[in-house]
Design an enzyme around this catalytic site. Sequence first.
Site, PDB file in Angstrom:
ATOM      1  N   GLY A  29       2.167   3.734  -1.332  1.00 29.42           N
ATOM      2  CA  GLY A  29       2.544   4.631  -0.243  1.00 29.42           C
ATOM      3  C   GLY A  29       1.667   4.413   0.964  1.00 29.42           C
ATOM      4  N   ASN A  30       1.673   5.349   1.894  1.00 26.08           N
ATOM      5  CA  ASN A  30       0.782   5.261   3.059  1.00 26.08           C
ATOM      6  C   ASN A  30       0.448   6.673   3.531  1.00 26.08           C
ATOM      7  OD1 ASN A  30       2.738   6.024   5.278  1.00 26.08           O
ATOM      8  ND2 ASN A  30       3.813   4.275   4.378  1.00 26.08           N
ATOM      9  N   TYR A  31      -0.406   6.766   4.542  1.00 28.96           N
ATOM     10  CA  TYR A  31      -0.968   8.064   4.961  1.00 28.96           C
ATOM     11  C   TYR A  31      -0.104   8.848   5.943  1.00 28.96           C
ATOM     12  CZ  TYR A  31      -5.331   6.431   2.866  1.00 28.96           C
ATOM     13  OH  TYR A  31      -6.270   5.981   1.999  1.00 28.96           O
ATOM     14  N   SER A  32       1.120   8.400   6.226  1.00 27.34           N
ATOM     15  CA  SER A  32       1.945   9.118   7.204  1.00 27.34           C
ATOM     16  C   SER A  32       2.161  10.570   6.765  1.00 27.34           C
ATOM     17  CB  SER A  32       3.295   8.415   7.346  1.00 27.34           C
ATOM     18  OG  SER A  32       4.156   9.205   8.123  1.00 27.34           O
ATOM     19  N   ALA A  97       7.127   5.756   8.524  1.00 24.14           N
ATOM     20  CA  ALA A  97       6.245   4.632   8.198  1.00 24.14           C
ATOM     21  C   ALA A  97       6.764   4.039   6.884  1.00 24.14           C
ATOM     22  CB  ALA A  97       4.812   5.122   8.049  1.00 24.14           C
TER      23      ALA A  97
END
Length: 221
Positions: A29-32, A97
Amino acid sequence: MTQSKLSGKKIVITAGPTYEKIDPVRFIGNYSSGKMGFALANVCAEQGAEVTLITGPVSQKTTHPNIKRIDVESAEAMYQAALTAFTDADAAILSAAVADFRPASPMDTKIKRESGQELTLHLLPNPDIAAALGCIKKEKQILVGFALETDDEAHHAQDKLKRKNLDFIVLNSLRDKGAGFSHDTNKITIIHKSGESVAYPLKSKQEVAADIVNQLALLLQ
Ligand code: C5P
């Protein structure tokens, strides 16, 4: 901005991160945070638009009756939902994102750690939602993308604008203090396909959303 500038307009917004499954308990995943996309959805809805908000996993809430929220997890699911929603939309704002890659073979059972053993994940590229919509976009449909850059910002943003057939791109640089993921503020430059660009000062994400929607409303008139 006068009220109901977007009355009768259908706007698709993608927001948040995507989660790409590795096994039943793990993902890439990512930090969005989704804050920018949700702020955009609120401003569009307040301006009278019918909003379809396609969001990855976030803790943001939606309350406005003009927002139809579709929760997805993976880039593939976001892609399918966006293709469907874009068919009769006037515009799409792609603020998600999206993970660039996904595990080729997500496991049905939890991957076990074997002492001292390395693990290699084989990744496949995800569909580029913005580029796909750019390919099928009809003359009157407006497409807005984002570029979060760390270096040579304007050059990378202009390249994305062309490659994805966007009408304008919202550039934010990670070099700017207070801009980017989880912050409540953002500092943007809007670059139009004509090459014209407008740089804005650091503002709250609500104010930034209003600036972006103002530009969009001008194109939808
Ligand atoms: O190429 P890059 O990921 O930097 O492009 C950013 C823009 O493209 C954003 O508007 C983002 O939402 C969109 N995008 C997308 N699908 C992807 C990757 C990016 O819609 N798979």
